[in-house]
Design an enzyme around this catalytic site. Structure first.
Site, PDB file in Angstrom:
ATOM      1  CG  HIS A  82      52.100  -5.839  22.985  1.00  0.00           C
ATOM      2  ND1 HIS A  82      52.842  -5.090  22.127  1.00  0.00           N
ATOM      3  CD2 HIS A  82      52.881  -6.613  24.031  1.00  0.00           C
ATOM      4  CE1 HIS A  82      54.378  -5.332  22.531  1.00  0.00           C
ATOM      5  NE2 HIS A  82      54.131  -6.258  23.782  1.00  0.00           N
TER       6      HIS A  82
ATOM      7  NE  ARG B 224      56.362   9.980  15.622  1.00  0.00           N
ATOM      8  CZ  ARG B 224      56.568   8.763  15.412  1.00  0.00           C
ATOM      9  NH1 ARG B 224      55.564   7.930  15.094  1.00  0.00           N
ATOM     10  NH2 ARG B 224      57.862   8.415  15.112  1.00  0.00           N
TER      11      ARG B 224
ATOM     12  N   GLY C   5      48.346  -8.627   8.280  1.00  0.00           N
ATOM     13  CA  GLY C   5      47.197  -8.339   8.388  1.00  0.00           C
ATOM     14  C   GLY C   5      46.263  -9.654   8.896  1.00  0.00           C
TER      15      GLY C   5
ATOM     16  CD  GLU D 222      48.481 -11.461  18.473  1.00  0.00           C
ATOM     17  OE1 GLU D 222      48.209 -10.524  17.796  1.00  0.00           O
ATOM     18  OE2 GLU D 222      49.599 -11.887  18.321  1.00  0.00           O
TER      19      GLU D 222
HETATM   20  C1  GRF Z   1      50.428  -9.161  15.758  1.00  0.00           C
HETATM   21  O1  GRF Z   1      51.415 -10.223  16.687  1.00  0.00           O
HETATM   22  C2  GRF Z   1      50.262  -8.113  16.811  1.00  0.00           C
HETATM   23  O2  GRF Z   1      49.852  -8.587  18.186  1.00  0.00           O
HETATM   24  C3  GRF Z   1      51.257  -7.227  16.889  1.00  0.00           C
HETATM   25  O3  GRF Z   1      51.757  -7.401  15.460  1.00  0.00           O
HETATM   26  C4  GRF Z   1      51.267  -8.458  14.920  1.00  0.00           C
HETATM   27  C5  GRF Z   1      50.474  -8.209  13.552  1.00  0.00           C
HETATM   28  O4  GRF Z   1      50.254  -9.311  12.948  1.00  0.00           O
HETATM   29  N1  GRF Z   1      50.990  -5.868  17.131  1.00  0.00           N
HETATM   30  P1  GRF Z   1      49.205  -9.273  11.856  1.00  0.00           P
HETATM   31  O5  GRF Z   1      49.680  -8.308  10.953  1.00  0.00           O
HETATM   32  O6  GRF Z   1      47.726  -9.131  12.618  1.00  0.00           O
HETATM   33  O7  GRF Z   1      49.116 -10.694  11.187  1.00  0.00           O
END
Ligand code: GRF
Length: 190
Positions: free
Chosen positions: A110, A66, A13, A175
């Site tokens: 991603h 699902r 998270g 990110e």
């Molecule tokens: C991140 O690297 C995101 O890009 C990928 O999963 C990871 C999640 O990390 N989809 P976090 O749980 O937000 O720390």
């Protein structure tokens, strides 16, 4: 009126935390109505609880299909007036039941420059391909995995001697800036 987000997680998270912090700083004009995890032990739930945000654990294991699971997720999000769904390390594929309930209103982050290296272990994929540049992408979720329209992308260098872990850490810093910016971009373009 504040724009309502729903954030879906499965683990650490840290992107959720970055969104919470951006809202607290006043950099993102939105509020998080609910954080949902499919795993009860997701450490990220703590970030939400500390910020006073409602959390919900909805385990996919309690649903036969699902589609039934996605239907339940959609119900919880709609009930709280969620306008934009942010996937933040949510390790579940979404069925059309979910995607069609929030058309162009689901974001995912991603850790690669899509369309390069979709799917699992993108950092290792980048290293295996001998890439000198990688990065992060926020995109709109459609029925195809990691393939929807790109909202924002940012590059980071791949350094000599990088492991999947060191590259992942460098990308993660990006990110945390990129996700709140992409949410703002989507909300202000609508
Ligand atoms: C991140 O690297 C995101 O890009 C990928 O999963 C990871 C999640 O990390 N989809 P976090 O749980 O937000 O720390």
């Amino acid at each position: 009126m504040s724009r309502k987000l729903g954030v879906l997680i499965s683990g650490r998270g840290s992107n959720l935390k970055a969104i919470i912090d951006a809202i607290a700083r006043g950099d993102l004009a939105a509020s998080i109505a609910i954080v949902i995890s499919n795993r009860a032990d997701a450490p990220g739930l703590e970030h939400a609880a500390k910020a006073g945000i409602e959390t919900l654990v909805l385990s996919h294991k309690n649903y036969r299909t699902r589609e039934e699971y996605d239907h339940a997720l959609v119900g919880e999000l709609k009930q709280r007036g969620v306008e934009l769904v942010c996937l933040a390390g949510f390790m579940r594929l979404l069925s059309p039941v979910f995607v069609d309930a929030f058309p162009n209103r689901i974001l995912n982050i991603h850790p690669s420059l899509l369309p390069d290296y979709p799917g699992l272990h993108p950092q290792q994929q980048a290293l295996d391909a001998g890439a000198t540049v990688s990065g992060a992408t926020v995109h709109i979720v459609n029925a195809e995995l990691d393939a929807g329209p790109i909202v924002l992308q940012r590059q980071v260098p791949v350094m000599p001697g990088d492991t999947a872990g060191t590259l992942a850490a460098r990308i993660l810093e990006i990110e945390h800036q990129l996700y709140p910016e992409a949410i703002t971009k989507l909300l202000t373009s609508a």
